[in-house]
Design an enzyme around this catalytic site. Structure first.
Site, short mmCIF file in Angstrom:
data_model
loop_
_atom_site.label_atom_id
_atom_site.label_comp_id
_atom_site.label_asym_id
_atom_site.label_seq_id
_atom_site.Cartn_x
_atom_site.Cartn_y
_atom_site.Cartn_z
N TYR A 121 -16.48 0.89 7.70
CA TYR A 121 -15.02 1.03 7.86
C TYR A 121 -14.69 1.63 9.23
O TYR A 121 -13.86 1.10 9.97
CB TYR A 121 -14.46 1.92 6.73
CG TYR A 121 -13.01 2.28 6.93
CD1 TYR A 121 -12.00 1.41 6.53
CD2 TYR A 121 -12.64 3.48 7.55
CE1 TYR A 121 -10.66 1.73 6.75
CE2 TYR A 121 -11.32 3.80 7.77
CZ TYR A 121 -10.33 2.93 7.36
OH TYR A 121 -9.02 3.24 7.58
N LYS A 132 -12.69 -0.14 12.33
CA LYS A 132 -11.44 0.43 12.86
C LYS A 132 -11.57 0.69 14.36
O LYS A 132 -10.59 0.61 15.10
CB LYS A 132 -11.10 1.73 12.13
CG LYS A 132 -10.46 1.49 10.77
CD LYS A 132 -9.02 1.02 10.95
CE LYS A 132 -8.33 0.72 9.66
NZ LYS A 132 -6.96 0.25 9.83
N LEU A 138 -4.60 -11.67 6.74
CA LEU A 138 -5.01 -11.35 8.11
C LEU A 138 -6.11 -12.28 8.61
O LEU A 138 -6.32 -12.42 9.81
CB LEU A 138 -5.51 -9.90 8.19
CG LEU A 138 -4.44 -8.81 8.13
CD1 LEU A 138 -5.08 -7.43 8.11
CD2 LEU A 138 -3.50 -8.93 9.33
N GLY A 172 0.85 -1.18 0.00
CA GLY A 172 0.00 0.00 0.00
C GLY A 172 0.88 1.23 0.00
O GLY A 172 2.11 1.14 0.08
N GLN A 173 0.24 2.38 -0.09
CA GLN A 173 0.98 3.65 -0.03
C GLN A 173 1.86 3.70 1.22
O GLN A 173 3.08 3.92 1.14
CB GLN A 173 -0.03 4.80 0.00
CG GLN A 173 0.57 6.12 0.40
CD GLN A 173 -0.48 7.21 0.59
OE1 GLN A 173 -0.61 8.06 -0.26
NE2 GLN A 173 -1.22 7.19 1.69
N GLU A 219 -11.39 8.25 10.92
CA GLU A 219 -12.76 7.89 10.54
C GLU A 219 -13.53 7.36 11.77
O GLU A 219 -14.75 7.37 11.79
CB GLU A 219 -12.72 6.85 9.42
CG GLU A 219 -14.05 6.46 8.79
CD GLU A 219 -14.71 7.51 7.90
OE1 GLU A 219 -14.03 8.43 7.44
OE2 GLU A 219 -15.94 7.39 7.68
N ALA A 249 -5.56 -3.43 5.60
CA ALA A 249 -6.99 -3.15 5.77
C ALA A 249 -7.69 -3.13 4.42
O ALA A 249 -7.05 -3.00 3.38
CB ALA A 249 -7.19 -1.79 6.43
N SER A 262 -7.70 5.05 12.78
CA SER A 262 -8.08 6.06 11.78
C SER A 262 -8.97 7.16 12.36
O SER A 262 -9.82 6.90 13.23
CB SER A 262 -8.85 5.35 10.66
OG SER A 262 -9.59 6.26 9.90
N ARG A 299 -0.86 7.31 -3.61
CA ARG A 299 -2.23 7.10 -3.16
C ARG A 299 -3.03 6.44 -4.29
O ARG A 299 -2.86 6.77 -5.47
CB ARG A 299 -2.82 8.47 -2.84
CG ARG A 299 -4.20 8.48 -2.24
CD ARG A 299 -4.27 7.73 -0.97
NE ARG A 299 -5.11 8.39 0.02
CZ ARG A 299 -5.74 7.74 0.98
NH1 ARG A 299 -5.66 6.43 1.09
NH2 ARG A 299 -6.45 8.40 1.88
N HIS A 350 -3.97 10.83 4.76
CA HIS A 350 -2.61 11.11 4.29
C HIS A 350 -2.45 10.57 2.88
O HIS A 350 -2.88 9.48 2.55
CB HIS A 350 -1.56 10.55 5.25
CG HIS A 350 -1.84 9.18 5.75
ND1 HIS A 350 -2.84 8.90 6.67
CD2 HIS A 350 -1.27 8.00 5.45
CE1 HIS A 350 -2.85 7.61 6.92
NE2 HIS A 350 -1.92 7.03 6.18
N1 GDD Z 1 -13.08 8.60 -2.79
C1 GDD Z 1 -13.83 9.64 -3.20
N2 GDD Z 1 -14.22 9.71 -4.51
N3 GDD Z 1 -14.18 10.58 -2.28
C2 GDD Z 1 -14.92 11.63 -2.71
C3 GDD Z 1 -15.33 11.76 -4.05
C4 GDD Z 1 -14.97 10.76 -4.99
O1 GDD Z 1 -15.30 10.80 -6.16
N4 GDD Z 1 -16.04 12.91 -4.15
C5 GDD Z 1 -16.07 13.47 -2.93
N5 GDD Z 1 -15.40 12.70 -2.05
C6 GDD Z 1 -15.25 12.96 -0.60
C7 GDD Z 1 -15.69 11.80 0.28
O2 GDD Z 1 -17.11 11.76 0.39
C8 GDD Z 1 -14.98 12.17 1.58
O3 GDD Z 1 -15.77 13.10 2.30
C9 GDD Z 1 -13.70 12.87 1.10
O4 GDD Z 1 -13.89 13.14 -0.29
C10 GDD Z 1 -12.44 12.02 1.28
O5 GDD Z 1 -12.66 10.74 0.70
P1 GDD Z 1 -11.46 9.69 0.52
O6 GDD Z 1 -10.33 10.31 -0.18
O7 GDD Z 1 -12.07 8.46 -0.09
O8 GDD Z 1 -10.96 9.43 2.01
P2 GDD Z 1 -11.78 9.14 3.37
O9 GDD Z 1 -11.72 10.39 4.20
O10 GDD Z 1 -13.11 8.57 3.12
O11 GDD Z 1 -10.91 7.99 4.05
C11 GDD Z 1 -9.49 8.05 4.08
O12 GDD Z 1 -9.04 8.64 5.27
C12 GDD Z 1 -9.27 7.88 6.46
C13 GDD Z 1 -8.72 8.70 7.63
O13 GDD Z 1 -9.69 9.60 8.04
C14 GDD Z 1 -8.96 6.62 3.90
O14 GDD Z 1 -7.56 6.67 3.69
C15 GDD Z 1 -9.18 5.78 5.13
O15 GDD Z 1 -8.55 4.52 4.97
C16 GDD Z 1 -8.58 6.53 6.33
O16 GDD Z 1 -8.72 5.77 7.51
#
Ligand code: GDD
Length: 337
Positions: free
Chosen positions: A165, A169, A73, A25-26, A141, A96, A139, A200, A195
């Site tokens: 998720y 966690k 796992l 992973g990253q 989250e 994960a 996380s 990524r 991050h």
């Molecule tokens: N993935 C994604 N794709 N997210 C989008 C999009 C899209 O097209 N459009 C808007 N978003 C919004 C999501 O709804 C969310 O509010 C935000 O962008 C970030 O989404 P992600 O980049 O998918 O990350 P995440 O916050 O849901 O989860 C990441 O961070 C967590 C830590 O808080 C992941 O890396 C998790 O594994 C990590 O634990």
């Protein structure tokens, strides 16, 4: 000088374009690189995948310096076998199903991997090498929509996860604390906020925006479809965060630490910055598609990492803009070739 052995767990990453069982992973790839610079012997677990290329694409450049082991796992016998063989000094569980929206599509797989998987690790660790130090990738989250009055989340903020998720966690986080107290293990949690980096997966929002914006800039794509643009995230750089993992696992007392930049930006602000850097207005290209929305959304994250900064002496090096610039340059290089 005793050469330490670090054992990292890599699980199905699901973050690459193909749902792959990358060993790397990253975070795994940056952590492996960092530990090698410190003189560690690094071992990583890899899930079998029909495309062998997807198992080590992010660590191919250091493949001759690390050792990989097939395992899962959810397969306790494989964890036992690897721990017995390696007898590590440090164990990083960073495996994960890490995609929040996909956790609504695959709730049971997510919970088995992210919750039961941690318990499987802890059980093997407790029985086979209890003198090792253990790091669990917890996380932000887990906080869900819980925010302290001053607008931050910190170690003491109540946790109310809003996704399968996040719930999975939270179990992992709690069982690590339980095993630490019950069995006097040196088991710690890093509560990492988002991050990112050029490594990524491009179905997470930063790399999706950067990659597609670069494609639009070069005439290779026309539109960018996103979900919710008005959520806020505390985005740091993965390279900075793997340094924090190493400091956490090596702190004399096992403990739990928030790792964050202490800043926050909306998806809209991030998108606007990336398009502007490429000489475009995001409003001309971005459309909303509800398939990228979540049934329940976490609206706002801003982490208070004072504890990690004070006790561990950690602080991030990258700014938000430097991190995005690095990602933009990466994709410009990829597509210009
Ligand atoms: N993935 C994604 N794709 N997210 C989008 C999009 C899209 O097209 N459009 C808007 N978003 C919004 C999501 O709804 C969310 O509010 C935000 O962008 C970030 O989404 P992600 O980049 O998918 O990350 P995440 O916050 O849901 O989860 C990441 O961070 C967590 C830590 O808080 C992941 O890396 C998790 O594994 C990590 O634990």
């Amino acid at each position: 000088f005793k050469q330490k052995t670090a054992y990292e767990i890599y699980q199905c990453d699901w973050s690459s374009d193909v749902c792959s069982s990358d060993l790397n992973g990253q975070d795994g790839s940056y952590l492996a690189e960092y530990l090698l610079t410190l003189g560690y012997e690094v071992h990583g677990m890899v899930r079998r995948n029909s495309m062998s290329e997807n198992q080590d694409s992010r660590v191919i450049h250091i493949a001759d310096k690390i050792t990989t082991h097939y395992g899962d796992l959810l397969d306790e016998s494989s964890i036992d076998r690897i721990l017995q063989e390696v007898m590590p000094d440090e164990i990083y569980n960073i495996g994960a199903q890490s995609h929040v929206r996909i956790s609504f599509d695959m709730p049971q797989f997510t919970v088995k991997t992210n919750a039961l998987g941690v318990l499987n690790m802890l059980e093997s660790y407790r029985r086979i090498c209890p003198k090792a130090n253990f790091y669990q990738a917890s996380s932000s989250e887990m906080f869900g929509n819980s925010v302290d009055e001053d607008g931050f989340q910190r170690e003491t903020t109540p946790m109310h996860p809003v996704s399968p998720y996040g719930c999975s966690k939270m179990f992992g986080y709690s069982i690590v604390k339980n095993y630490r107290n019950s069995y006097k293990l040196h088991a710690s949690n890093g509560i990492l906020f988002n991050h990112e980096s050029p490594r990524r997966g491009s179905n997470f929002v930063t790399n999706k925006v950067v990659k597609t914006a670069v494609q639009i800039h070069l005439g290779l794509a026309e539109k960018l479809e996103l979900g919710n643009l008005d959520t806020y995230r505390d985005w740091g750089h993965s390279k900075d965060y793997v340094r924090a993992m190493h400091l956490i696992i090596n702190h004399p007392e096992a403990d739990d630490f928030v790792v964050s930049t202490m800043g926050t930006h909306s998806v809209r602000e991030m998108t606007k910055y990336v398009f502007k850097r490429l000489g475009m207005n995001y409003e001309d290209y971005v459309i909303q598609n509800k398939i990228f929305m979540r049934p329940e959304e976490l609206q706002y994250l801003k982490g208070d990492s004072t504890k990690a900064r004070t006790i561990l002496g950690w602080k991030p090096i990258y700014t938000f803009e430097e991190m995005l610039d690095e990602m933009i340059d990466y994709w410009l290089n990829v597509f210009k070739k």
